[in-house]
Design a protein around this motif. Sequence first.
Motif, short mmCIF file in Angstrom:
data_model
loop_
_atom_site.label_atom_id
_atom_site.label_comp_id
_atom_site.label_asym_id
_atom_site.label_seq_id
_atom_site.Cartn_x
_atom_site.Cartn_y
_atom_site.Cartn_z
N PRO A 1 0.83 -1.21 0.00
CA PRO A 1 0.00 0.00 0.00
C PRO A 1 0.87 1.27 0.00
N ILE A 2 0.29 2.39 -0.46
CA ILE A 2 1.04 3.65 -0.54
C ILE A 2 1.28 4.19 0.87
N GLY A 3 0.27 4.11 1.67
CA GLY A 3 0.32 4.74 2.99
C GLY A 3 1.11 3.92 3.98
N CYS A 4 0.88 4.21 5.24
CA CYS A 4 1.53 3.45 6.30
C CYS A 4 1.09 2.00 6.18
N ARG A 5 2.07 1.08 6.18
CA ARG A 5 1.74 -0.32 5.93
C ARG A 5 1.01 -0.97 7.09
N PHE A 6 1.11 -0.35 8.23
CA PHE A 6 0.46 -0.93 9.39
C PHE A 6 -0.96 -0.39 9.55
N ALA A 7 -1.27 0.66 8.80
CA ALA A 7 -2.55 1.36 8.98
C ALA A 7 -3.77 0.43 9.03
N PRO A 8 -3.89 -0.54 8.11
CA PRO A 8 -5.09 -1.38 8.13
C PRO A 8 -5.27 -2.16 9.43
N ARG A 9 -4.18 -2.35 10.18
CA ARG A 9 -4.28 -3.15 11.40
C ARG A 9 -4.15 -2.26 12.64
N CYS A 10 -4.04 -0.97 12.43
CA CYS A 10 -3.70 -0.07 13.52
C CYS A 10 -4.96 0.58 14.11
N ARG A 11 -5.03 0.62 15.41
CA ARG A 11 -6.25 1.19 16.01
C ARG A 11 -6.20 2.71 16.04
N TYR A 12 -5.05 3.30 15.78
CA TYR A 12 -4.97 4.75 15.77
C TYR A 12 -5.16 5.33 14.37
N ALA A 13 -5.24 4.48 13.38
CA ALA A 13 -5.13 4.93 11.99
C ALA A 13 -6.25 5.91 11.60
N THR A 14 -5.86 6.88 10.80
CA THR A 14 -6.81 7.84 10.25
C THR A 14 -6.67 7.85 8.73
N LYS A 15 -7.45 8.70 8.06
CA LYS A 15 -7.36 8.80 6.61
C LYS A 15 -5.96 9.14 6.14
N GLU A 16 -5.36 10.00 6.90
CA GLU A 16 -4.01 10.47 6.62
C GLU A 16 -3.02 9.29 6.49
N CYS A 17 -3.19 8.31 7.38
CA CYS A 17 -2.28 7.17 7.41
C CYS A 17 -2.36 6.36 6.13
N VAL A 18 -3.57 6.27 5.56
CA VAL A 18 -3.76 5.45 4.36
C VAL A 18 -3.24 6.19 3.14
N ALA A 19 -3.23 7.52 3.22
CA ALA A 19 -2.91 8.32 2.04
C ALA A 19 -1.41 8.43 1.79
N ALA A 20 -0.61 8.49 2.84
CA ALA A 20 0.82 8.70 2.63
C ALA A 20 1.62 7.99 3.68
N TYR A 21 2.89 7.69 3.34
CA TYR A 21 3.73 7.03 4.32
C TYR A 21 4.33 8.07 5.24
N PRO A 22 4.21 7.88 6.55
CA PRO A 22 4.73 8.88 7.47
C PRO A 22 6.25 8.92 7.43
N SER A 23 6.80 10.10 7.48
CA SER A 23 8.25 10.20 7.49
C SER A 23 8.75 9.83 8.88
N VAL A 24 10.03 9.54 8.95
CA VAL A 24 10.60 9.11 10.21
C VAL A 24 10.88 10.33 11.07
N ALA A 25 10.22 10.40 12.22
CA ALA A 25 10.42 11.52 13.12
C ALA A 25 11.42 11.10 14.18
N GLY A 26 12.18 12.06 14.66
CA GLY A 26 13.19 11.69 15.63
C GLY A 26 13.06 12.45 16.92
N GLU A 27 13.69 11.90 17.94
CA GLU A 27 13.85 12.61 19.18
C GLU A 27 15.34 12.79 19.39
#
Lengths: 697, 315, 308
Positions: free
Chosen positions: A283-309
């Motif tokens: 899938p184009i979006g986050c690959r875990f989105a379909p199984r993720c309980r937090y997922a929103t439309k945004e997650c399906v539309a694009a892959y999230p970039s890696v955020a750092g701390e």
Amino acid sequence: MEPLLRIDQLRTEIGLRHGSVKAVDGLDLEVFPGETLGVVGESGSGKTILGLSIMRLLPSGGRIVDGRIVLDGQDLVGLSNKQMRDVRGRSVGFVFQDPMTSLNPTLPIGRQIAEAVRLHEQVTKSDAMTRALDLLQQVGMPHAAERVNDFPHQLSGGLRQRVMIAIALAASPKLLIADEPTTALDVTIQEQILELVDQLRRELDMAVILVTHDLGVIAGRADRVAVMYAGRVVEVGDTAQLFSNPRHPYTEALLAALPDNAAATHDTLYTIPGLPPDLTNPPIGCRFAPRCRYATKECVAAYPSVAGEASGHRFACFHPVGTPEGMAHPIGSLAWRRPSRPEAGHQDETARRSPRDEGRELLMVDHLVKDFDVTSGAVLQRKTGALSAVADVSFNLSAGQTFGLVGESGCGKSTTGRLIVGLERPTAGTITIAGHDTAQLHGRSGRELRRNMQLMFQDPYASLDPRMSIGAIVREPLAIQRVGSKREQERRVLELLDEVGLPATAVERYPHEFSGGQRQRVGLARALALNPKLVVADEPVSALDVSVQAQVLNLMIDLQKRHELSYVFISHDLGVVRHVSDTIGVMYLGKLVEVGPATECYERPLHPYTKGLLDAIPIADPAREAAKDKLRVTGELPSAIHPPSGCRFRTRCPIAQEVCAVEVPVLRAPAASEHLVACHFPLGHEPHAVAAVTASS
Amino acid sequence: MIGYIARRVVQAVLVVFVVTVVVFILLHQLPGGVRSMLGKTATPQQVAQLTQQLGLDKPIPVQYGKWLGGFLQGNMGYSITQNQSVASLIAERLPKTLVLTGLSLAIAVLLAIVLGLLQAVWRNKAVDYVMTFVAFVFYATPTFFMGLILVLLFAVKWHLFPAQAPQATSIGGLFAAGSGLVLPVATLVLVSVALFSRYVRASAVDELTEDYARTARAKGAGETRVLFGHVLRNVLIPVVTLLGLSLPWVFSGALVVESVFNYPGMGLLFWQAAVQHDYPILLGVTVIISVATVIGSVLADITYAVLDPRVRYSS
Amino acid sequence: MIVPERPGAEPHDGAVPESYASAPQRGRRWIAVVGVFAQNRLALVSAAFLVLFALFCFIGPLVHSTDQVHTNLSIVNLQPGSPGHVLGTDGQGYDQLGRLMIGGQTSLEVGVAAALLATLVGALVGAFSGFFGGVADGVIMRCVDGMLAIPTVFLLLLLAAIVTPTKTTLVVIVALISWLVTARLVRGEALMLRTRDYVAAARSMGSTSPRTVLRHIVPNSLSVIVVNATFQVADAILVLATLSYLGLGLAPPQTDLGGMLNDGMNYVYNGTWWLIWPPGVAIVAIVVAFNFIGDGMRDAFEVRLQRR
């Protein structure tokens, strides 16, 4: 610090007959000198292909499509095959998963190690052999000098893995990649091997990439952890930080699905719904989105970039755990532990807690013995010895309860299971089920009696006939026992499929169309078809990934509550056994060494072997893992053809004394409780009176 | 390993016993029998007399016991059509058949190993496909047809080699007329090489994807080293077993080759005996050839046990 | 001629773990098998060739009607292209093209029938022997070993000397020798399959042994059995040809391809190439075709097994 290895946007594909699998798809990773990086992921996450990509040892059809793999300032992707040969072994050592097949069966181990030396250094043959011997000693091969000319088949799995490590270290590489190095080994051996790798890393100052599916292995050994999902790293960070504060929902879910982390025994485990995506067409979006309980439309539309701390803890998620966005779907830490049917079992669980009141024992195993004949001789196969697989095992099980049988390979737990369901005949002893002696299990009455007990298998691939449709498989017990008309049987099949959570359309499909977890559900449906009172489950979840394992365990517990089922649950995984069992029995080399209530055995083991086993099992919690005061089980399992005299565990027991070699310890309670142990020196108790021996000696 | 070999030998003796029983019973079904020995003009009395004389009126087990007793002492009876004992006929012919089959087998196996490995190295390339196709065609060609083609080309058309095998009585004589051996041996090699080369190729391709080959590559070994240092032994060891198993097949081929080239071996002897219903020869030759194949396969298994450390060092 | 054991299965390059191919896939397994088979062009061409050849043999005589019963010594060994005889005539005056048709018929009929008979007997004996093991298995396998130790052609000559060759007896003779290989192969399969968990599951449910063999062992050996049956046809046709060459084939006016080849060899030095090459090439082509089909099927089945 400069990383030793830096992987940028790596893409590896594996060509199939139709299309290609994007096994690694845009992966970034760094490994620093001298550190252990744990790479964790479930099957199909691409973790193995990642390791093989670094070595350019991909299976045929596999190729690196894009990206850079920079080792010590040199990009490996651009190297010629000849240059790459120089990297393999010299710069990067590799330890493979299966030590049984990874060594050449026709060459002595010494030569195989010496070859690795000679490939990278200009030394004479005899010098190389000397180095090989040194290496064998370095990896802790007992009696190394006598073993150099042994062939692989003469060594146990643990020793073979030591040879593999010696080969990998032959040219003193800066980086060691260990791909599931202990998955094929028993826990006590796993502990030895992991300890060895750790020690060698410190001594030789090399970096280690430890690839595994086991969060516990990572927790105890890695400095940093990278979590992989569907070909990408979804979260990477310091081990302690990542375990205590997982930010990616997948990591969080994975941790939650471990039986160790369930709030209490028999609790519903957290499960990840669904299956990983098809990597031929991700899938184009986050690959875990379909199984993720937090997922929103945004997650399906694009892959999230890696955020750092700042701490180096990075993750690829739009709604990381613990942020306000993530909280939009509040699932408290306790609540997510029981997402479905939260209240279902609670009431009757308390009722089940008092087992002995019911009185009636469903299963009674009494002094069970099974010897397998060892034969030899040219003409007539004479019996020349016996392999003592099960030696005097007794236990009882009440209706609706679970007896967990734990032990390492070769301890006789599976044989005990097969004896109970009548697949083997006992040499001595009796098995009584619902008041009937199973020795009478032949003829028509025997066939009726068989309905009471069913077997569930470990390997979800081998336990279903690939030529039969799911409908035919589930109907088979009904057909064999001639229960009802064909119409009635078919109706019952639908009922059963519904009960194990499979759609009715499954009836006409074939096993190969299902995943491992689904197949285990089919196995469960088949086992339940005849309304048995007892199900013997032989390692029912050990072939499954953590998230799927949780689904099957939940289902088993749920069905038990609904049907008053009793389970004999056989497993090498104490964590899983504790989760499902009321009573636990620990087996070692054919003997039951400890029996008691599950929590008791787990928290206050009496037998040194139980303690050693518990300590060897890695816990997916770095803090607890570090705090362990380990009782180490050393050495290898003795032969069951000539078991040690007295206590069979004494050869590997750190507290064994003379009496242990003389007198066979009997199973008894050191304190007034139901917790029994077969040991002369039960942990935390006064030694058992050994009057008989003292008198005679 | 000693136990393994001993077990194998005992099995072999049982197999030979089965062979003798099967052949003995089969031959008893032969039509004509005594009548065909005496010719069409024989009277019933003569037939009955000879039948009694040969012990053919006794029950089969008795006859079998008598024959087995004789056989164990090297007495296989007299040929009906040739005025010679079966034992002496076999003693004269067997070495020649062994020369033919041994030579062919050795050449075929060596050739097959080279071809099979080359195919494995070039697997799924054009050369591999062409070689596979040719191997199949050779395998599919009836032995006598292959022989005929070779004769037409090399003897009739180009006059390179004689179309007849040497008729020498001694082994030395066979080799002295060595050019006559070329076509019979070539025929047998061509039809049997595919059997081995296909196996070597499949096995080598398999072994090249084994875990231990990957380990060797992970050490830094190149493909040549992987092939010759690691894969080759694992491929060759099972070839020994295949060799043992293929012996009956090779002897069959030899019989046909012998009849095509008039090569004076066991096969030719047997064929002539079959046409003439020469009962003692048929019995003797079949048993001896079967014993030879059984001994061959036992030797192959022993060699395998010696070569494979997994068998060698098993208790 | 019978091959003792077929070379090992073609390895499947690139074993990719099942999980990569992800979620359950729809589709009946036979469709998958046929699909992979169809990708193997050699196998497909071979199958097409065999269909055409069978049409030629069985439908051909309706189109090209010739007298294949009475000899006609006035038109012996006519050149190909002679009027009415496209492929010429043979030493008995039979039309060569028509003879090729009836020879091909015999070869195909006997080959297929013998292979089927051998496969049926061999598969059942092998499956039961392997499943039960023990003394019965030992006895049966020693007998099979014993029969296999006698080189095929020697055994054939013995058998053929006993009975008068007709199509039926040839089928029986060839099958009598061929079933041994199938039996050994299927026994090996059964030995492996009987340790499978689903067999243990059936036994623990109370399944009787014959039921277990027929429901689990035989169906799961089916791919091996079918592939082997294909090779058996090829071998049977070769055996038949060899029998004819050794003079123990069908009596004229009946013939098979091997018999035609043998007849042609009598005139080999007369340059009558049309008596040798058509039947010879036909035999090789048929046998090669069956082998390619067997190979293709082996690949097709194995892909399915690989995916389990």
